[in-house]
Design a protein around this motif. Structure first.
Motif, PDB file in Angstrom:
ATOM      1  N   HIS A 116       0.810  -1.224   0.000  1.00  0.00           N
ATOM      2  CA  HIS A 116       0.000   0.000   0.000  1.00  0.00           C
ATOM      3  C   HIS A 116       0.844   1.275   0.000  1.00  0.00           C
ATOM      4  CE1 HIS A 116      -4.000  -1.714   0.213  1.00  0.00           C
ATOM      5  NE2 HIS A 116      -3.472  -2.666   0.952  1.00  0.00           N
ATOM      6  N   GLY A 117       2.168   1.130  -0.136  1.00  0.00           N
ATOM      7  CA  GLY A 117       3.044   2.296  -0.240  1.00  0.00           C
ATOM      8  C   GLY A 117       3.239   3.062   1.067  1.00  0.00           C
ATOM      9  N   LEU A 118       2.989   2.417   2.193  1.00  0.00           N
ATOM     10  CA  LEU A 118       3.123   3.097   3.489  1.00  0.00           C
ATOM     11  C   LEU A 118       4.562   3.096   3.989  1.00  0.00           C
ATOM     12  CD1 LEU A 118      -0.106   1.604   5.064  1.00  0.00           C
ATOM     13  CD2 LEU A 118       0.227   3.967   4.283  1.00  0.00           C
ATOM     14  N   VAL A 119       5.323   2.074   3.620  1.00  0.00           N
ATOM     15  CA  VAL A 119       6.733   1.957   3.987  1.00  0.00           C
ATOM     16  C   VAL A 119       7.471   1.270   2.841  1.00  0.00           C
ATOM     17  CG1 VAL A 119       6.363   1.883   6.497  1.00  0.00           C
ATOM     18  CG2 VAL A 119       6.296  -0.248   5.174  1.00  0.00           C
ATOM     19  N   ARG A 120       8.803   1.320   2.904  1.00  0.00           N
ATOM     20  CA  ARG A 120       9.605   0.642   1.881  1.00  0.00           C
ATOM     21  C   ARG A 120       9.933  -0.795   2.263  1.00  0.00           C
ATOM     22  NH1 ARG A 120      13.884   4.029  -1.090  1.00  0.00           N
ATOM     23  NH2 ARG A 120      15.004   2.183  -0.455  1.00  0.00           N
ATOM     24  N   GLN A 121      10.015  -1.063   3.574  1.00  0.00           N
ATOM     25  CA  GLN A 121      10.324  -2.394   4.063  1.00  0.00           C
ATOM     26  C   GLN A 121       9.304  -2.787   5.133  1.00  0.00           C
ATOM     27  OE1 GLN A 121      14.376  -2.629   5.411  1.00  0.00           O
ATOM     28  NE2 GLN A 121      15.121  -1.396   3.696  1.00  0.00           N
ATOM     29  N   PRO A 122       8.867  -4.024   5.149  1.00  0.00           N
ATOM     30  CA  PRO A 122       7.841  -4.442   6.107  1.00  0.00           C
ATOM     31  C   PRO A 122       8.175  -4.119   7.560  1.00  0.00           C
ATOM     32  CG  PRO A 122       8.158  -6.151   4.479  1.00  0.00           C
ATOM     33  CD  PRO A 122       9.232  -5.124   4.240  1.00  0.00           C
ATOM     34  N   VAL A 123       9.427  -4.247   7.939  1.00  0.00           N
ATOM     35  CA  VAL A 123       9.816  -4.036   9.334  1.00  0.00           C
ATOM     36  C   VAL A 123       9.651  -2.570   9.760  1.00  0.00           C
ATOM     37  CG1 VAL A 123      12.286  -3.593   8.990  1.00  0.00           C
ATOM     38  CG2 VAL A 123      11.489  -4.821  11.047  1.00  0.00           C
ATOM     39  N   GLU A 124       9.513  -1.661   8.816  1.00  0.00           N
ATOM     40  CA  GLU A 124       9.327  -0.238   9.137  1.00  0.00           C
ATOM     41  C   GLU A 124       7.920   0.069   9.636  1.00  0.00           C
ATOM     42  OE1 GLU A 124      10.286   1.689   5.463  1.00  0.00           O
ATOM     43  OE2 GLU A 124      12.444   1.367   5.699  1.00  0.00           O
ATOM     44  N   TYR A 165       2.681  -1.333  13.163  1.00  0.00           N
ATOM     45  CA  TYR A 165       1.455  -2.029  13.582  1.00  0.00           C
ATOM     46  C   TYR A 165       1.341  -3.386  12.906  1.00  0.00           C
ATOM     47  CZ  TYR A 165       0.837   2.893  14.545  1.00  0.00           C
ATOM     48  OH  TYR A 165       1.038   4.185  14.942  1.00  0.00           O
ATOM     49  N   SER A 166       2.358  -4.210  13.096  1.00  0.00           N
ATOM     50  CA  SER A 166       2.437  -5.498  12.419  1.00  0.00           C
ATOM     51  C   SER A 166       2.995  -6.557  13.354  1.00  0.00           C
ATOM     52  CB  SER A 166       3.351  -5.373  11.193  1.00  0.00           C
ATOM     53  OG  SER A 166       3.597  -6.638  10.620  1.00  0.00           O
ATOM     54  N   SER A 167       2.454  -7.750  13.253  1.00  0.00           N
ATOM     55  CA  SER A 167       2.984  -8.868  14.031  1.00  0.00           C
ATOM     56  C   SER A 167       4.349  -9.316  13.508  1.00  0.00           C
ATOM     57  CB  SER A 167       2.003 -10.041  14.015  1.00  0.00           C
ATOM     58  OG  SER A 167       1.775 -10.482  12.695  1.00  0.00           O
ATOM     59  N   LEU A 168       4.809  -8.749  12.405  1.00  0.00           N
ATOM     60  CA  LEU A 168       6.144  -9.077  11.907  1.00  0.00           C
ATOM     61  C   LEU A 168       7.183  -8.851  13.002  1.00  0.00           C
ATOM     62  CD1 LEU A 168       8.075  -9.909   9.650  1.00  0.00           C
ATOM     63  CD2 LEU A 168       8.180  -7.499   8.979  1.00  0.00           C
ATOM     64  N   HIS A 169       6.987  -7.838  13.824  1.00  0.00           N
ATOM     65  CA  HIS A 169       7.948  -7.551  14.890  1.00  0.00           C
ATOM     66  C   HIS A 169       8.029  -8.710  15.896  1.00  0.00           C
ATOM     67  CE1 HIS A 169       8.452  -3.556  13.300  1.00  0.00           C
ATOM     68  NE2 HIS A 169       7.129  -3.496  13.201  1.00  0.00           N
ATOM     69  N   ALA A 208      11.989  -9.531   3.309  1.00  0.00           N
ATOM     70  CA  ALA A 208      11.347  -8.839   2.183  1.00  0.00           C
ATOM     71  C   ALA A 208      11.874  -7.431   1.981  1.00  0.00           C
ATOM     72  CB  ALA A 208       9.827  -8.828   2.340  1.00  0.00           C
ATOM     73  N   SER A 209      13.087  -7.147   2.443  1.00  0.00           N
ATOM     74  CA  SER A 209      13.639  -5.801   2.261  1.00  0.00           C
ATOM     75  C   SER A 209      13.988  -5.518   0.806  1.00  0.00           C
ATOM     76  CB  SER A 209      14.872  -5.598   3.144  1.00  0.00           C
ATOM     77  OG  SER A 209      15.886  -6.514   2.787  1.00  0.00           O
ATOM     78  N   ASP A 210      13.932  -6.550  -0.037  1.00  0.00           N
ATOM     79  CA  ASP A 210      14.160  -6.361  -1.462  1.00  0.00           C
ATOM     80  C   ASP A 210      12.892  -5.936  -2.188  1.00  0.00           C
ATOM     81  OD1 ASP A 210      12.691  -8.683  -1.369  1.00  0.00           O
ATOM     82  OD2 ASP A 210      14.120  -9.892  -2.496  1.00  0.00           O
TER      83      ASP A 210
END
Length: 174
Positions: free
Chosen positions: A135-143, A146-150, A163-165
């Motif tokens: 959705h263009g909110l960040v460049r990398q998921p970890v940024e 509000y995500s369970s990725l953390h 997925a930083s690529d």
């Protein structure tokens, strides 16, 4: 006509839940209210949150319900109502919503999908965690905060560079 939902007791489900105003940022503006609504519902109607991301106008979640329990509809109703009660009533309400005593914060319906197997689970976890980039909110998921990725990073399930690529597929096991 009544909408037919999948009801599989003890299953894992993927959900997409949207605000009525897709230009709104209520969910991130009031993230603590959403967290509180989730916490309260989980105390009374337990369920596991396997993965989740909250975006400004919608959220995606992967839940596992307790054995013998398929009632995700009540949980979503209570979460939506609990969140709505904490938000000032400034939104537009259609005559239909007014007549039913409903707020105009959430779309009435939501999307659910029963997770079929480990591969389906992994694909949906990836989709959830990559969504802020999509959705263009960040460049990398970890940024995205509000995500369970953390949690996945903290537990060592993925690295912070996941997925930083710019691609969000094929990173989790399945």
């Amino acid at each position: 006509m009544r909408y037919r939902r999948a009801n599989v007791a003890g299953a894992t489900y993927f959900f997409t839940v949207n605000l009525a105003d897709r230009q709104s940022s209520l969910l991130v503006d009031h993230i603590d209210a959403l967290r509180e609504a989730l916490r309260r519902v989980r105390q009374v109607h337990p369920f596991g949150i396997d993965a989740m991301v909250v975006l400004p106008d919608h959220l995606h979640a992967l839940w596992t319900l307790p054995l013998g329990d398929a009632d995700f509809a009540t949980r979503w109703m209570l979460i939506k109502a609990g969140f709505s009660r904490q938000i000032p009533a400034t939104e537009f309400r259609s005559p239909s919503r007014v007549a039913k005593g409903e707020r105009g914060i959430w779309q009435r319906r939501y999307w659910e999908h029963v997770i079929r197997d480990e591969e389906d689970f992994a694909r949906h976890v990836e989709y959830i965690h990559f969504n802020p980039v999509k959705h263009g909110l960040v460049r990398q998921p970890v940024e995205w905060p509000y995500s369970s990725l953390h949690r996945y990073v903290r537990l060592g399930l993925v690295g912070a560079e996941w997925a930083s690529d710019g691609r969000g597929e094929g990173r989790f096991g399945g």
